[in-house]
Design a protein around this motif. Structure first.
Motif, PDB file in Angstrom:
ATOM      1  N   SER A 173       8.698  39.132 -10.857  1.00  0.00           N
ATOM      2  CA  SER A 173       7.577  38.828  -9.968  1.00  0.00           C
ATOM      3  C   SER A 173       7.396  39.920  -8.918  1.00  0.00           C
ATOM      4  CB  SER A 173       7.810  37.477  -9.290  1.00  0.00           C
ATOM      5  OG  SER A 173       6.769  37.184  -8.377  1.00  0.00           O
ATOM      6  N   LEU A 174       8.485  40.371  -8.332  1.00  0.00           N
ATOM      7  CA  LEU A 174       8.415  41.394  -7.287  1.00  0.00           C
ATOM      8  C   LEU A 174       8.047  42.765  -7.872  1.00  0.00           C
ATOM      9  CD1 LEU A 174      11.547  40.281  -5.274  1.00  0.00           C
ATOM     10  CD2 LEU A 174       9.226  40.434  -4.344  1.00  0.00           C
ATOM     11  N   LEU A 175       8.639  43.106  -9.011  1.00  0.00           N
ATOM     12  CA  LEU A 175       8.352  44.411  -9.615  1.00  0.00           C
ATOM     13  C   LEU A 175       6.911  44.491 -10.110  1.00  0.00           C
ATOM     14  CD1 LEU A 175      11.726  44.908 -11.522  1.00  0.00           C
ATOM     15  CD2 LEU A 175      10.962  46.100  -9.450  1.00  0.00           C
ATOM     16  N   GLU A 176       6.384  43.386 -10.607  1.00  0.00           N
ATOM     17  CA  GLU A 176       4.958  43.345 -10.971  1.00  0.00           C
ATOM     18  C   GLU A 176       4.096  43.496  -9.723  1.00  0.00           C
ATOM     19  OE1 GLU A 176       4.950  40.548 -15.015  1.00  0.00           O
ATOM     20  OE2 GLU A 176       4.610  39.623 -13.051  1.00  0.00           O
ATOM     21  N   ALA A 177       4.513  42.857  -8.634  1.00  0.00           N
ATOM     22  CA  ALA A 177       3.760  42.957  -7.376  1.00  0.00           C
ATOM     23  C   ALA A 177       3.765  44.386  -6.857  1.00  0.00           C
ATOM     24  CB  ALA A 177       4.362  42.013  -6.335  1.00  0.00           C
ATOM     25  N   ALA A 178       4.878  45.089  -7.043  1.00  0.00           N
ATOM     26  CA  ALA A 178       4.955  46.482  -6.600  1.00  0.00           C
ATOM     27  C   ALA A 178       3.943  47.342  -7.338  1.00  0.00           C
ATOM     28  CB  ALA A 178       6.367  47.017  -6.814  1.00  0.00           C
ATOM     29  N   GLN A 179       3.819  47.123  -8.657  1.00  0.00           N
ATOM     30  CA  GLN A 179       2.839  47.891  -9.420  1.00  0.00           C
ATOM     31  C   GLN A 179       1.416  47.470  -9.049  1.00  0.00           C
ATOM     32  OE1 GLN A 179       3.368  48.659 -13.563  1.00  0.00           O
ATOM     33  NE2 GLN A 179       5.589  48.840 -13.425  1.00  0.00           N
ATOM     34  N   ALA A 180       1.220  46.198  -8.797  1.00  0.00           N
ATOM     35  CA  ALA A 180      -0.107  45.713  -8.398  1.00  0.00           C
ATOM     36  C   ALA A 180      -0.513  46.299  -7.049  1.00  0.00           C
ATOM     37  CB  ALA A 180      -0.117  44.190  -8.329  1.00  0.00           C
ATOM     38  N   ALA A 181       0.480  46.608  -6.212  1.00  0.00           N
ATOM     39  CA  ALA A 181       0.201  47.188  -4.896  1.00  0.00           C
ATOM     40  C   ALA A 181      -0.025  48.694  -4.966  1.00  0.00           C
ATOM     41  CB  ALA A 181       1.352  46.887  -3.941  1.00  0.00           C
ATOM     42  N   GLY A 182       0.026  49.247  -6.188  1.00  0.00           N
ATOM     43  CA  GLY A 182      -0.253  50.677  -6.351  1.00  0.00           C
ATOM     44  C   GLY A 182       0.930  51.502  -6.790  1.00  0.00           C
ATOM     45  N   GLY A 183       2.064  50.865  -7.037  1.00  0.00           N
ATOM     46  CA  GLY A 183       3.249  51.603  -7.452  1.00  0.00           C
ATOM     47  C   GLY A 183       3.096  52.185  -8.847  1.00  0.00           C
ATOM     48  N   ARG A 184       3.231  53.493  -8.951  1.00  0.00           N
ATOM     49  CA  ARG A 184       3.139  54.182 -10.239  1.00  0.00           C
ATOM     50  C   ARG A 184       4.270  55.191 -10.326  1.00  0.00           C
ATOM     51  NH1 ARG A 184       0.212  50.666 -10.563  1.00  0.00           N
ATOM     52  NH2 ARG A 184      -1.955  50.522 -11.224  1.00  0.00           N
ATOM     53  N   GLY A 185       4.766  55.432 -11.518  1.00  0.00           N
ATOM     54  CA  GLY A 185       5.791  56.450 -11.689  1.00  0.00           C
ATOM     55  C   GLY A 185       7.017  55.920 -12.394  1.00  0.00           C
ATOM     56  N   TYR A 186       7.952  56.810 -12.650  1.00  0.00           N
ATOM     57  CA  TYR A 186       9.096  56.513 -13.501  1.00  0.00           C
ATOM     58  C   TYR A 186       9.959  55.374 -12.967  1.00  0.00           C
ATOM     59  CZ  TYR A 186       7.950  60.574 -16.305  1.00  0.00           C
ATOM     60  OH  TYR A 186       7.303  61.452 -17.148  1.00  0.00           O
TER      61      TYR A 186
END
Length: 233
Positions: A173-186
């Motif tokens: 849930s948190l890691l998906e939220a990080a990507q939804a907040a704009g997190g991109r990269g390895y």
């Protein structure tokens, strides 16, 4: 030409050397850029912006060893500065000097315990390279409240910590939220890919890990683990 003219009149104006350095870099003359930025530091060794600008030029020139020495010079001239310590810690991590990175971040944290950036980098380093129950507990304290942030890096660190604590649904849930907040990269793809794999979400895991593995030339610390997990799916 205009900046050079003004520098003749005001040779102690460090900010003008900084502008001249940017102009040389924009004109694809990095060696000249480095030279004038060094002049700026000679005039104003406390100017943090100059160290960061010169570090970017050194990176472009492939001067990795000089980068560490540059940050050390900056810290000597600015012993209370946190930003330069964070940058130096990243350089140490890039070559696997994790003990040096930890010591540097511990110094930064002592200087500013309120800095979320320092707390985040310190927690991430403890999770990845100094895993233990004690360090996980400390990482929990360092990242307290990060889950409510709008910063994807902070959210990602909390999610990655939950993965290591075995709380996989919360981690996802948190890691998906990080990507939804704009997190991109390895790091983002790697963390979520491993969490999906641990949860049995095979196709989702493969999709994330493929993003990590697609560029074989990319030097990413988690590549071997990502390949191992991907091959097991």
């Amino acid at each position: 030409a205009l900046v050079a003219e003004y520098l003749e009149k005001f040779p102690q104006a460090a900010e003008l050397y900084g502008i001249q350095g940017q102009l040389f870099l924009a004109n694809k003359q990095p060696e000249q850029s480095a030279a004038v930025l060094e002049q700026s530091l000679a005039v104003a060794p406390q100017r943090i912006e100059t160290y960061l600008a010169l570090a970017r030029v050194y990176f472009l020139l492939g001067k990795r060893t000089e980068l560490e020495a540059l940050y050390q010079r900056g810290i000597t001239a600015n012993p209370d500065n946190v930003t330069l310590r964070m940058e130096l810690a990243l350089r140490f991590q890039s070559r696997g000097a994790y003990d040096d990175a930890l010591a540097t971040l511990e110094e930064a944290y002592k200087l500013d315990e309120s800095s979320q950036g320092v707390a985040n980098n310190l927690a991430a380093l403890l999770i990845d390279h100094f895993p233990s129950e004690e360090n996980f507990r400390r990482a929990q304290r360092l990242t307290l409240g990060f889950e409510d942030s709008n910063n994807p890096a902070l959210i990602d660190t909390v999610g990655w910590l939950q993965y290591h604590l075995g709380n996989i649904p919360q981690s996802i849930s948190l890691l998906e939220a990080a990507q939804a907040a704009g997190g991109r990269g390895y790091d983002y793809w790697y963390h979520l890919g491993l969490a999906y794999a641990k949860n049995g979400d095979i196709e989702k895991a493969k999709a994330q890990l493929e993003l990590v593995l697609v560029d074989a030339a990319k030097n990413f610390a988690g590549r071997a683990k990502a390949q191992e997990v991907y091959d097991s799916l």
